[in-house]
Design a protein around this motif. Sequence first.
Motif, PDB file in Angstrom:
ATOM      1  N   ASP A 203      26.513  -5.015  14.803  1.00 34.60           N
ATOM      2  CA  ASP A 203      25.633  -5.972  13.820  1.00 34.60           C
ATOM      3  C   ASP A 203      23.979  -5.379  13.815  1.00 34.60           C
ATOM      4  O   ASP A 203      23.643  -5.401  12.530  1.00 34.60           O
ATOM      5  N   ARG A 204      23.644  -4.880  14.723  1.00 34.44           N
ATOM      6  CA  ARG A 204      22.016  -4.559  15.030  1.00 34.44           C
ATOM      7  C   ARG A 204      21.923  -3.352  14.046  1.00 34.44           C
ATOM      8  O   ARG A 204      20.971  -3.424  13.278  1.00 34.44           O
ATOM      9  N   PHE A 205      22.750  -2.625  14.202  1.00 34.22           N
ATOM     10  CA  PHE A 205      22.542  -1.061  13.695  1.00 34.22           C
ATOM     11  C   PHE A 205      23.095  -1.332  12.009  1.00 34.22           C
ATOM     12  O   PHE A 205      22.316  -0.589  11.129  1.00 34.22           O
ATOM     13  N   ARG A 206      24.039  -2.152  11.575  1.00 32.68           N
ATOM     14  CA  ARG A 206      24.102  -2.467  10.358  1.00 32.68           C
ATOM     15  C   ARG A 206      22.880  -2.894   9.598  1.00 32.68           C
ATOM     16  O   ARG A 206      22.621  -2.617   8.536  1.00 32.68           O
ATOM     17  N   ARG A 207      22.325  -4.224  10.360  1.00 37.87           N
ATOM     18  CA  ARG A 207      21.341  -4.623   9.800  1.00 37.87           C
ATOM     19  C   ARG A 207      20.150  -3.889   9.673  1.00 37.87           C
ATOM     20  O   ARG A 207      19.498  -3.719   8.605  1.00 37.87           O
ATOM     21  N   LEU A 208      19.757  -2.860  10.587  1.00 39.50           N
ATOM     22  CA  LEU A 208      18.585  -1.862  10.618  1.00 39.50           C
ATOM     23  C   LEU A 208      19.053  -1.048   9.388  1.00 39.50           C
ATOM     24  O   LEU A 208      17.999  -0.485   8.774  1.00 39.50           O
ATOM     25  N   ALA A 209      20.134  -0.697   9.111  1.00 45.79           N
ATOM     26  CA  ALA A 209      20.386   0.317   7.858  1.00 45.79           C
ATOM     27  C   ALA A 209      20.182  -0.348   6.669  1.00 45.79           C
ATOM     28  O   ALA A 209      19.384   0.303   5.889  1.00 45.79           O
ATOM     29  N   VAL A 210      20.391  -1.414   6.457  1.00 46.72           N
ATOM     30  CA  VAL A 210      20.108  -2.368   5.314  1.00 46.72           C
ATOM     31  C   VAL A 210      18.686  -2.440   5.154  1.00 46.72           C
ATOM     32  O   VAL A 210      18.284  -2.480   3.957  1.00 46.72           O
ATOM     33  N   GLU A 211      18.116  -2.642   6.262  1.00 46.90           N
ATOM     34  CA  GLU A 211      16.669  -2.710   5.760  1.00 46.90           C
ATOM     35  C   GLU A 211      15.740  -1.580   5.815  1.00 46.90           C
ATOM     36  O   GLU A 211      14.486  -1.526   5.567  1.00 46.90           O
ATOM     37  N   GLY A 212      16.518  -0.480   6.114  1.00 48.47           N
ATOM     38  CA  GLY A 212      15.858   0.985   5.592  1.00 48.47           C
ATOM     39  C   GLY A 212      15.060   1.443   6.737  1.00 48.47           C
ATOM     40  O   GLY A 212      14.331   2.446   6.699  1.00 48.47           O
ATOM     41  N   ALA A 213      15.781   1.086   8.340  1.00 47.82           N
ATOM     42  CA  ALA A 213      14.834   1.640   9.188  1.00 47.82           C
ATOM     43  C   ALA A 213      15.145   3.146   9.290  1.00 47.82           C
ATOM     44  O   ALA A 213      16.543   3.683   8.764  1.00 47.82           O
TER      45      ALA A 213
END
Length: 201
Positions: free
Chosen positions: A21-31
């Motif tokens: 979930d953490r890396f999916r969220r970071l991807a959505v946030e454009g990290a």
Amino acid sequence: MGSATRWETDTGPEHSQWYIDRFRRLAVEGADLAGEARLVDALVPPGSRILDAGSGTGRVGAALAARGHTVIGVDADPALVEAARADHPGPRWLVGDLAELDLPAVGEAEPFDAAVLVGNVLTFVAPGTEREVLRRIAAHLRPDGVLAVGFGTGRGYPLNDFDTDAVAAGLRLEHRFATWDLRPWRDDADFAVTLLRRPAA
């Protein structure tokens, strides 16, 4: 699988899903999740064959595949491999213990131009298997192939031990940096990025 990895013994039962979930969220946030891939891409010719060892959710292998490389990813955690397959189709994602790595046995006999170990993978393998993990990865590299390794220096695997294990695994240390964007190494750095090479002869 062999001995239980630290990923299994040192984290809770919900850790894998938290990590996904953490890396999916970071991807959505454009990290920026491709820093390691940019470095590895610069080390190899176009269209290289790259082993993503301890591939996790597939972010690094996917970024390398997007740059035109053939990527095989291996991770011991089936949940992470399932997430990689769902989120990043294209590379081949496999469940496997790096201390028992034998890709020819699953139809991947061609050696690799490079391998990458990111995300503190070496600090999460089963205790005492670090040297064997490095040896197995080195055996999958072509002569003159490169291995890029990054992990935190305070995570229980001293750099002196790592260097000794790398040499025993048949690898030669070429460079060390404090970050994946190649900031100079300092003895007090809390992270180490090391470039190793399998000698050509």
